[in-house]
Design a protein around this motif. Structure first.
Motif, PDB file in Angstrom:
ATOM      1  N   GLU A 152      31.366  35.343 -18.726  1.00  0.00           N
ATOM      2  CA  GLU A 152      30.346  36.213 -18.143  1.00  0.00           C
ATOM      3  C   GLU A 152      30.813  37.660 -18.260  1.00  0.00           C
ATOM      4  O   GLU A 152      31.854  38.037 -17.722  1.00  0.00           O
ATOM      5  CB  GLU A 152      30.100  35.863 -16.676  1.00  0.00           C
ATOM      6  CG  GLU A 152      29.025  36.726 -16.043  1.00  0.00           C
ATOM      7  CD  GLU A 152      28.801  36.451 -14.565  1.00  0.00           C
ATOM      8  OE1 GLU A 152      27.823  36.970 -14.004  1.00  0.00           O
ATOM      9  OE2 GLU A 152      29.640  35.731 -13.969  1.00  0.00           O
ATOM     10  N   ASP A 177      32.874  38.650  -5.004  1.00  0.00           N
ATOM     11  CA  ASP A 177      31.942  37.524  -5.129  1.00  0.00           C
ATOM     12  C   ASP A 177      32.362  36.553  -6.225  1.00  0.00           C
ATOM     13  O   ASP A 177      32.418  35.333  -6.012  1.00  0.00           O
ATOM     14  CB  ASP A 177      30.534  38.065  -5.422  1.00  0.00           C
ATOM     15  CG  ASP A 177      29.527  36.954  -5.639  1.00  0.00           C
ATOM     16  OD1 ASP A 177      29.172  36.273  -4.670  1.00  0.00           O
ATOM     17  OD2 ASP A 177      29.100  36.758  -6.800  1.00  0.00           O
ATOM     18  N   ARG A 178      32.695  37.093  -7.400  1.00  0.00           N
ATOM     19  CA  ARG A 178      33.068  36.216  -8.522  1.00  0.00           C
ATOM     20  C   ARG A 178      34.409  35.530  -8.239  1.00  0.00           C
ATOM     21  O   ARG A 178      34.611  34.369  -8.597  1.00  0.00           O
ATOM     22  CB  ARG A 178      33.131  37.011  -9.821  1.00  0.00           C
ATOM     23  CG  ARG A 178      31.784  37.513 -10.317  1.00  0.00           C
ATOM     24  CD  ARG A 178      30.811  36.361 -10.523  1.00  0.00           C
ATOM     25  NE  ARG A 178      29.599  36.808 -11.199  1.00  0.00           N
ATOM     26  CZ  ARG A 178      28.531  37.307 -10.575  1.00  0.00           C
ATOM     27  NH1 ARG A 178      28.537  37.428  -9.250  1.00  0.00           N
ATOM     28  NH2 ARG A 178      27.469  37.691 -11.255  1.00  0.00           N
ATOM     29  N   ARG A 191      35.556  34.653  -5.340  1.00  0.00           N
ATOM     30  CA  ARG A 191      35.326  33.615  -4.345  1.00  0.00           C
ATOM     31  C   ARG A 191      34.665  32.376  -4.943  1.00  0.00           C
ATOM     32  O   ARG A 191      34.685  31.303  -4.328  1.00  0.00           O
ATOM     33  CB  ARG A 191      34.482  34.174  -3.202  1.00  0.00           C
ATOM     34  CG  ARG A 191      35.314  35.048  -2.247  1.00  0.00           C
ATOM     35  CD  ARG A 191      34.484  35.626  -1.136  1.00  0.00           C
ATOM     36  NE  ARG A 191      35.341  36.293  -0.136  1.00  0.00           N
ATOM     37  CZ  ARG A 191      34.904  37.148   0.775  1.00  0.00           C
ATOM     38  NH1 ARG A 191      33.612  37.451   0.836  1.00  0.00           N
ATOM     39  NH2 ARG A 191      35.748  37.690   1.631  1.00  0.00           N
ATOM     40  N   GLU A 192      34.087  32.535  -6.117  1.00  0.00           N
ATOM     41  CA  GLU A 192      33.546  31.380  -6.828  1.00  0.00           C
ATOM     42  C   GLU A 192      34.646  30.596  -7.541  1.00  0.00           C
ATOM     43  O   GLU A 192      34.377  29.590  -8.191  1.00  0.00           O
ATOM     44  CB  GLU A 192      32.499  31.829  -7.853  1.00  0.00           C
ATOM     45  CG  GLU A 192      31.232  32.407  -7.224  1.00  0.00           C
ATOM     46  CD  GLU A 192      30.246  32.903  -8.271  1.00  0.00           C
ATOM     47  OE1 GLU A 192      30.585  32.849  -9.487  1.00  0.00           O
ATOM     48  OE2 GLU A 192      29.153  33.354  -7.892  1.00  0.00           O
ATOM     49  N   GLY A 193      35.884  31.079  -7.427  1.00  0.00           N
ATOM     50  CA  GLY A 193      37.014  30.415  -8.066  1.00  0.00           C
ATOM     51  C   GLY A 193      37.209  30.796  -9.518  1.00  0.00           C
ATOM     52  O   GLY A 193      37.952  30.127 -10.245  1.00  0.00           O
ATOM     53  N   LYS A 194      36.582  31.886  -9.947  1.00  0.00           N
ATOM     54  CA  LYS A 194      36.654  32.322 -11.342  1.00  0.00           C
ATOM     55  C   LYS A 194      37.892  33.184 -11.583  1.00  0.00           C
ATOM     56  O   LYS A 194      38.381  33.881 -10.686  1.00  0.00           O
ATOM     57  CB  LYS A 194      35.400  33.130 -11.709  1.00  0.00           C
ATOM     58  CG  LYS A 194      34.086  32.404 -11.491  1.00  0.00           C
ATOM     59  CD  LYS A 194      33.886  31.317 -12.505  1.00  0.00           C
ATOM     60  CE  LYS A 194      32.534  30.640 -12.338  1.00  0.00           C
ATOM     61  NZ  LYS A 194      31.414  31.564 -12.566  1.00  0.00           N
TER      62      LYS A 194
END
Length: 253
Positions: free
Chosen positions: A62, A86-87, A89-92
Motif C-alpha cells: 500500500e 492506524d496502519r 495498529r493493523e499489524g502492518k
C-alpha cells in the motif's frame, strides 16, 4: 580482493520505520533503508523522497502519498501521524520514506514522539542529508581546509524579522563560515540582505543548486548581493539548496 555480499531479507520489525531516502537519486539511499523499504507492507511517502524506488515495490504494497507542496496540496502533520499509527495498529510493517534525513528539517522526531505516545514500536534509519549531499554532488564542499572551518545549516522558510523565526540572522552575518540554506527560495533576497546587514560581504560567492542529484539538476553561481535577483531571472524553483560562502566558488573559477 574480497567483495561485500548483501542479502536483502525481509525485516521482521513490526512497527514503523522512518527511512531517510537521501537527496533524491534512488541509488543514494542507505543499504539499511533499502532493506526496510523492500520489506514494507505500507509505505507513506512524500514529494522529496526518491520516487524511482517506489517502482521497485511489490504490487501488494500500500503506497500512500502525503505530499506537502508549497502553496498547493498539503497534508497536515497530525494527519500523517494518525495514518502511521492506524496502519501500525493493523499489524502492518510500515515505512515512512522521506527525502534527505529524517531529523534534518524532516519532522521525523515529531513522528517518533507521536508513535511513542501511541505505544507503537518505532525505529529510525538515517539518510544522507541534502544539506551536505547536494552540494557535494554539485562539486561544492561545505568545508575546506584553509578556507572555512565551520558550516551552519539554516531553514529559510520564514523571512528575517518574521515573529515566528528562531534564526539569529545578525549573528549569522557576523560568522565567517559556510551557510547552507534550505527552503529559502522564496525568501532568498531578504535573507541575503539580512546577512549583508550583519556583516557579510556583498561579493561573497553563492551557489544555488536545484533538483540536486536528479537528471534535472541545475547549478547557478552568483554573489550574495545578486542572489535575490538571480533567483527570479533564472526561474529557480524548490527544492533547492543554497550555499553561501567562499566554498561556493571552489572549482568554478
Amino acid at each position: 580482493m574480497s567483495s561485500l555480499s548483501i542479502t536483502l531479507q525481509p525485516a521482521d520489525f513490526a512497527g514503523v520505520t522512518l527511512v531517510g531516502g537521501g537527496p533524491g537519486a534512488a541509488d543514494l539511499i542507505t543499504v539499511a533503508g533499502l532493506k526496510a523499504l523492500l520489506a514494507a507492507e505500507v509505505v507513506v511517502t512524500d514529494r522529496l523522497a526518491p520516487r524511482d524506488l517506489l517502482r521497485e515495490l511489490e504490487p501488494s504494497v500500500e503506497l500512500i502519498d502525503v505530499a506537502k507542496v508549497p502553496r498547493s496540496r498539503f497534508t497536515a502533520q497530525e494527519d500523517i501521524n494518525a495514518l502511521l499509527i492506524d496502519r501500525a495498529r493493523e499489524g502492518k510493517r510500515v515505512v515512512r520514506l522521506k527525502g534527505g534525513d529524517n531529523y534534518v528539517f524532516g519532522r521525523g522526531f515529531e513522528e517518533v514522539l507521536a508513535l511513542q505516545d501511541a505505544g507503537i514500536p518505532v525505529r529510525v534509519i538515517p539518510g544522507l542529508s541534502s544539506t551536505i549531499g547536494v552540494p557535494a554532488l554539485a562539486g561544492v564542499p561545505v568545508t575546506h581546509r584553509g578556507v572555512v572551518h565551520d558550516f551552519t545549516v539554516v531553514s529559510g522558510h520564514l523571512r528575517p524579522g518574521h515573529p515566528d523565526s528562531l534564526v539569529d540572522w545578525p549573528a549569522l552575518g557576523r560568522l565567517r563560515g559556510t551557510i547552507v540554506l534550505v527552503m529559502a527560495v522564496e525568501n532568498a533576497g531578504a535573507i541575503a540582505a539580512a546577512l549583508i546587514d550583519g556583516g557579510r560581504s556583498e561579493d561573497l560567492p553563492v551557489a544555488v543548486i536545484s533538483d540536486g542529484s536528479l537528471p534535472t539538476e541545475r547549478v547557478v553561481t552568483t554573489t550574495l548581493a545578486k542572489l535575490g535577483d538571480v533567483i527570479g531571472t533564472e526561474s529557480i524553483r524548490p527544492p533547492a539548496v543554497i550555499v553561501v560562502g567562499e566554498v561556493a566558488a571552489l572549482g568554478r573559477a
